[in-house]
Enzyme design. Structure first.
Site, PDB file in Angstrom:
ATOM      1  N   GLU A  21     111.403  43.032  -1.588  1.00 41.10           N
ATOM      2  CA  GLU A  21     110.447  44.425  -2.336  1.00 41.10           C
ATOM      3  C   GLU A  21     111.438  44.946  -3.063  1.00 41.10           C
ATOM      4  O   GLU A  21     111.504  46.175  -3.722  1.00 41.10           O
ATOM      5  CB  GLU A  21     111.330  45.947  -1.496  1.00 41.10           C
ATOM      6  CG  GLU A  21     110.123  45.628   0.453  1.00 41.10           C
ATOM      7  CD  GLU A  21     110.157  46.807   0.668  1.00 41.10           C
ATOM      8  OE1 GLU A  21     109.773  47.848   0.934  1.00 41.10           O
ATOM      9  OE2 GLU A  21     111.086  46.125   2.020  1.00 41.10           O
ATOM     10  N   TYR A  53     103.739  72.505 -13.741  1.00 36.61           N
ATOM     11  CA  TYR A  53     103.537  71.593 -12.980  1.00 36.61           C
ATOM     12  C   TYR A  53     103.622  70.551 -13.658  1.00 36.61           C
ATOM     13  O   TYR A  53     103.544  69.403 -13.078  1.00 36.61           O
ATOM     14  CB  TYR A  53     102.709  71.584 -11.738  1.00 36.61           C
ATOM     15  CG  TYR A  53     101.638  72.250 -12.342  1.00 36.61           C
ATOM     16  CD1 TYR A  53     100.017  71.340 -13.608  1.00 36.61           C
ATOM     17  CD2 TYR A  53     100.941  73.545 -12.764  1.00 36.61           C
ATOM     18  CE1 TYR A  53      98.656  71.363 -14.398  1.00 36.61           C
ATOM     19  CE2 TYR A  53      99.510  73.887 -13.042  1.00 36.61           C
ATOM     20  CZ  TYR A  53      98.341  73.137 -14.119  1.00 36.61           C
ATOM     21  OH  TYR A  53      97.223  73.089 -14.378  1.00 36.61           O
ATOM     22  N   GLU A  73     113.585  58.121   2.515  1.00 35.32           N
ATOM     23  CA  GLU A  73     113.783  59.382   3.719  1.00 35.32           C
ATOM     24  C   GLU A  73     115.231  59.670   1.801  1.00 35.32           C
ATOM     25  O   GLU A  73     115.055  60.998   1.409  1.00 35.32           O
ATOM     26  CB  GLU A  73     115.135  59.922   4.039  1.00 35.32           C
ATOM     27  CG  GLU A  73     114.080  59.038   5.401  1.00 35.32           C
ATOM     28  CD  GLU A  73     113.519  57.701   6.265  1.00 35.32           C
ATOM     29  OE1 GLU A  73     113.323  56.299   5.250  1.00 35.32           O
ATOM     30  OE2 GLU A  73     113.594  57.362   7.085  1.00 35.32           O
ATOM     31  N   LYS A  98     104.240  55.562   0.751  1.00 34.41           N
ATOM     32  CA  LYS A  98     104.551  54.672   0.702  1.00 34.41           C
ATOM     33  C   LYS A  98     103.396  53.029   1.705  1.00 34.41           C
ATOM     34  O   LYS A  98     103.096  52.588   2.720  1.00 34.41           O
ATOM     35  CB  LYS A  98     105.923  53.275   1.668  1.00 34.41           C
ATOM     36  CG  LYS A  98     106.529  52.199   0.772  1.00 34.41           C
ATOM     37  CD  LYS A  98     107.681  52.365   1.395  1.00 34.41           C
ATOM     38  CE  LYS A  98     108.265  50.061   0.937  1.00 34.41           C
ATOM     39  NZ  LYS A  98     109.554  50.427   2.126  1.00 34.41           N
TER      40      LYS A  98
END
Ligand SMILES: Nc1ncnc2c1ncn2[C@@H]1O[C@H](COP(=O)(O)OP(=O)(O)OP(=O)(O)O)[C@@H](O)[C@H]1O
Ligand SMILES: Nc1nc2c(c(=O)[nH]1)N=C(CO)CN2
Length: 333
Positions: A21, A53, A73, A98
């Site tokens: 990863e 935005y 997290e 994910k």
């Protein structure tokens, strides 16, 4: 409370715990709900009364594409921190998905959701600067400044919104931390909204005694309802709060904040010269500005496309881009 919800902001990156990863990019998708008071924007139809935005979406992508993290997290926490840099936002809920996570059974998605609120203690400097800004606005009203006449006569015209480029630098103390605090403080000045933050540069001290320590420099782009003089007052209040003394001109300093450009205005006043009179020859200003706004132009007699002015500076090789994600923490030291 009112809210703005942004969903499905996506980018590819190499976050994750497993070795592969770290090298193989995969998609990360972010939803954010930002809680802020939208009544003023609802009444005025003015972008300066809310958050842009589009800028928030760019900030999210910058974090996703920034430094590696193992956990979603952590990614969510960094995204929440970057969103709360906009002082109008009181609270934010961030979800990081994910969808291609390495899970060995069929699954649709995995995500984490966190909620973060603005630090209630964080307002001290902003309110001090707000007081300085309004004191100086009433001084200019007394002097008959055009922008302040409406306030002086009690009419309620919407204040004009201006765009400014502010250069930041320092070479004493934990400069990176000071520059981060300065961005938060500039954004926290009532009427200001920081919309863009450049990469961070390490730069050789320009025009100073040999042996002067290197600087860290960056620029920010902001919209502001303050006039240029009031903005300068607010910036000087922030410099002073970070221990800036003006005893030595061009001496080492913990924090220097200069207005480089204000609505493309030109003004030849020693208290506030616009554009900044030495910006055109300073790679430490032009390099971060060109990164932030590749098509930017400097106005005035020495003006031109910022990227071309930069290429003409003799010392453009003496500035080194050291971090794109410095605003989110860490240290380049
Ligand atoms: N565009 C500008 N931005 C900031 N200050 C300005 C500007 N034009 C004029 N000044 C004036 O310059 C004075 C000196 O500013 P400061 O102490 O930041 O200078 P410096 O950082 O040592 O040098 P430099 O202006 O070359 O960066 C300020 O008190 C301010 O009134
Ligand atoms: N590298 C660098 N050199 C400087 C700087 C600065 O911010 N960075 N500021 C100066 C006066 O404002 C003079 N010289």
């Amino acid at each position: 409370m009112d809210s703005i919800r942004l969903t499905g902001v996506r980018a590819e990156a190499t976050h994750g715990v497993l070795d592969f990863e770290h090298v193989e990019p995969q998609p990360f998708v972010v939803d954010a709900t930002m809680f802020l008071d939208l009544s003023e924007a609802g009444a005025s139809d003015d972008l300066a009364a809310t958050v842009d935005y589009g800028q928030i979406a760019k900030r999210i992508v910058n974090v996703i594409e920034g430094e590696h993290v193992d956990l979603i997290e952590r990614l969510a926490a960094k995204i929440a921190d970057s969103i709360l840099l906009s002082h109008r936002i009181q609270r934010v809920i961030v979800t990081v998905h994910k969808p291609k996570a390495p899970i060995k059974v069929p699954f649709d998605d995995v995500s984490v959701t966190i909620e973060r609120a603005r630090d209630p203690e964080g307002g001290t400097l902003a309110s001090q600067i707000g007081a300085a800004a309004s004191a100086s606005a009433s001084t200019s009203a007394a002097n008959g400044s055009a922008d302040s006449n409406a306030a002086a006569t009690g009419t309620s015209a919407m204040p004009a919104t201006h765009t400014a480029i502010v250069a930041m630098g320092g070479n004493i103390g934990d400069v990176e931390q000071t520059l981060r605090a300065a961005v938060v403080a500039i954004d926290g000045v009532p009427g200001n909204q920081v919309n863009g933050i450049s990469p961070l540069y390490r730069t050789a001290a320009w025009g100073m005694e040999p042996g002067t320590p290197d600087f860290l420099n960056a620029v920010v782009e902001l919209t502001t309802t303050l006039d240029a003089d009031t903005l300068l007052n607010a910036l000087q209040t922030i410099e002073t709060a970070h221990g800036r003394s003006r005893k030595v001109h061009w001496g080492s300093r913990p924090l220097d904040l200069d207005i480089i450009d204000f609505d493309g205005e030109t003004r030849d006043d020693p208290r506030l010269t616009l554009p900044h009179p030495r910006a055109w020859q300073r790679a430490f200003v032009l390099a971060p500005w060109a990164d932030l706004e590749p098509a930017a132009r400097l106005v005035g007699p020495h003006g031109g496309p910022v990227a071309e002015l930069l290429a003409r500076t003799p010392d453009h090789d003496a500035v080194e881009r050291v971090s794109d994600s410095w605003i989110l923490g860490g240290s380049v030291a």
